[in-house]
Design an enzyme around this catalytic site. Structure first.
Site, PDB file in Angstrom:
ATOM      1  N   ALA A 128      -3.606  -6.002   2.911  1.00  0.00           N
ATOM      2  CA  ALA A 128      -2.723  -7.029   3.457  1.00  0.00           C
ATOM      3  C   ALA A 128      -3.157  -7.427   4.853  1.00  0.00           C
ATOM      4  CB  ALA A 128      -1.288  -6.507   3.497  1.00  0.00           C
ATOM      5  N   SER A 132       1.853  -6.378   5.429  1.00  0.00           N
ATOM      6  CA  SER A 132       1.692  -5.118   4.712  1.00  0.00           C
ATOM      7  C   SER A 132       3.032  -4.423   4.535  1.00  0.00           C
ATOM      8  CB  SER A 132       0.756  -4.180   5.482  1.00  0.00           C
ATOM      9  OG  SER A 132       0.805  -2.897   4.899  1.00  0.00           O
ATOM     10  N   HIS A 145       3.339  -1.421   4.164  1.00  0.00           N
ATOM     11  CA  HIS A 145       3.274  -0.150   4.888  1.00  0.00           C
ATOM     12  C   HIS A 145       3.964  -0.241   6.251  1.00  0.00           C
ATOM     13  CE1 HIS A 145       0.686   2.282   2.251  1.00  0.00           C
ATOM     14  NE2 HIS A 145       0.210   1.118   1.858  1.00  0.00           N
ATOM     15  N   GLU A 153      -2.345  -1.398  -8.271  1.00  0.00           N
ATOM     16  CA  GLU A 153      -2.410  -0.241  -7.374  1.00  0.00           C
ATOM     17  C   GLU A 153      -1.429   0.816  -7.874  1.00  0.00           C
ATOM     18  OE1 GLU A 153      -1.982  -0.884  -3.194  1.00  0.00           O
ATOM     19  OE2 GLU A 153      -3.640  -2.311  -3.094  1.00  0.00           O
TER      20      GLU A 153
HETATM   21 ZN   LIG Z   1      -0.568   0.874  -0.103  1.00  0.00          ZN
END
Ligand SMILES: [Zn+2]
Length: 458
Positions: free
Chosen positions: A365, A370, A372, A422
């Protein structure tokens, strides 16, 4: 004379013993105090952290002890060392967390001043007040100060950021007091279907749960429904918005109520699921749909958004899942958890320089985009295609929803999510929503479920 001397000796011994005891107690207090906020350690790595920089997070250390063998944590006078020879079950450390810039950010809570039981512990010209737990998220408070005339309003409607309220003051007051707690938001179903003469109880949740004013007012078309004691009763075929407003704070929830004549159509239920609309709110530059923070290629986070690590709700759910997985002989650990905006800048730049922008955008990203950065997402065990089809990946695919997680980028859903498959990237959405998404069909992505887009503007 002899007797007296003996007595002095005894007193001396007692004193020495007493001093030793105090030292012992002090040492043990220090020992429990020095827990560390971090994501794990690399094999053979020794980390040195200045004690003054260490912020405590008890759970993390428990977690390390549970998961890593042969970990040595040495507590020295001004620092702690952590070392291990065997981290096969451990967490990987993003050493970058400890570089100067990010380090300062994470551990900037030093020398802060906080309120406990409404009493100010220390005084400072720059105050950071820790607020009660129930106010951690998206709340505004009024700060009162105490001077010789008693309490007076100091500042109105201060934003709570990351568990603290920050404000500047040039004066020293005896104490600071959080007085008015704003009702930040009201949540309820965005849509309710009810038949004529049928009653449905509406669940209304206030955040925080104990605002200063809990008084609510309701607006709706009285010909279509009646609303009493949180119960909707259908009166006539039609639809109306039931608006739930706070009497004193600027927040409201809108429930779309559709009243139908009772029918026995089988396909009806399916239709209703499809037409269900979810409430979207944007707050401080962050988009929430159905109460879920949305981050993808369309919806980004502000640069400043930084929960400081994986959130407590994420970790609690993760521990629960980890324990359950262990019973099935599956070992799960967080390989990469929270990443700050700054960290993502470095990571994305690195990928772009290695693979080019187009390729990098398929698996990494851009900064601010992102998940995260939310503190609600993590890569489990590994973050590469070798993880696919491992017992861990299969276990996660089948079970993670039970603990409130979803596989955020499912197989074959790149056109919706914007990312390749993912199997390791989990997003915490809570058990309720995770189950709903799971039940909606195999490999349904968050984007499909809520009808969201995920595309960069350029
Ligand atoms: Zn990840």
């Amino acid at each position: 004379m002899k007797r007296k001397k003996l007595r002095i000796d005894r007193i001396l011994y007692c004193l020495i013993f007493f001093i030793l005891l105090i030292f012992l107690i002090k040492f043990s207090i220090n020992f429990t105090y020095n827990l560390i906020l971090f994501n794990g350690v690399k094999k053979n790595e020794i980390i040195t952290i200045n004690k003054s920089e260490v912020k405590v997070w008890k759970k993390t250390v428990n977690y390390i002890h549970e998961n890593m063998e042969n970990v040595t944590i040495k507590h020295k006078k001004n620092y702690i060392t952590i070392s291990s020879n065997d981290f096969k079950n451990g967490l990987k450390l993003d050493t970058k967390i400890y570089n100067k810039t990010i380090n300062e950010k994470i551990f900037s809570n030093q020398k802060t001043y906080y309120i406990e039981n409404n009493e100010l512990i220390k005084k400072s010209s720059k105050l950071k007040i820790k607020v009660p737990r129930y106010l951690y998220k998206h709340n505004y408070v009024d700060i009162y100060v105490k001077n010789k005339n008693g309490y007076e309003l100091y500042e109105k409607s201060l934003k709570v950021t990351d568990k603290y309220v920050l404000f500047k003051t040039n004066k020293k007051y005896d104490s600071y007091y959080i007085c008015y707690i704003y009702l930040d938001n009201i949540s309820s179903s965005s849509k309710v279907n009810v038949n004529v003469n049928e009653e449905k109880k509406l669940k209304i949740t206030l955040n925080p749960t104990n605002p200063t004013s809990k008084e609510l007012v309701y607006e709706y078309d009285k010909k279509i429904i009646s609303f009493e004691n949180n119960t909707i009763k259908g009166l006539k075929k039609g639809s109306t918005n039931l608006v739930i407003k706070s009497k004193n704070d600027k927040t409201k929830a809108i429930v779309n109520v559709v009243v139908k004549e009772k029918t026995k159509s089988v396909s009806k239920e399916k239709e209703e699921v499809k037409e269900e609309k979810y409430e979207t709110t944007v707050k401080d530059g962050i988009t929430y749909v159905d109460g879920i923070m949305i981050v993808n290629k369309t919806y980004s986070l502000p640069k400043s958004y930084n929960p400081g690590g994986l959130t407590e709700e994420f970790m609690d759910a993760f521990y629960e899942m980890q324990s359950a997985a262990r019973l099935d002989n599956v070992d799960l650990f967080v390989a990469s958890g929270f990443r700050s905006y700054e960290y993502q800048v470095d990571l994305y730049d690195k990928y772009v320089s290695e693979d080019g922008k187009d390729a990098a955008d398929r698996y990494s990203a851009r900064p601010g985009y992102s998940e995260h950065q939310t503190g609600l997402a993590a890569d489990i065990n590994a973050a590469d295609s070798s993880f696919e089809d491992t017992p861990e990946a299969i276990w996660l695919d089948e079970n993670c929803y039970k603990y409130g997680f979803i596989i955020r980028f499912p197989k074959g859903k790149e056109e919706y999510t914007g990312y390749k498959y993912e199997p390791w990237h989990l997003r915490y959405v809570g058990k309720d929503i995770a189950s709903k998404i799971h039940n909606a069909g195999k490999n349904i992505s968050l984007e499909e479920y809520y009808g969201l887009e995920s595309k960069y503007k350029d």
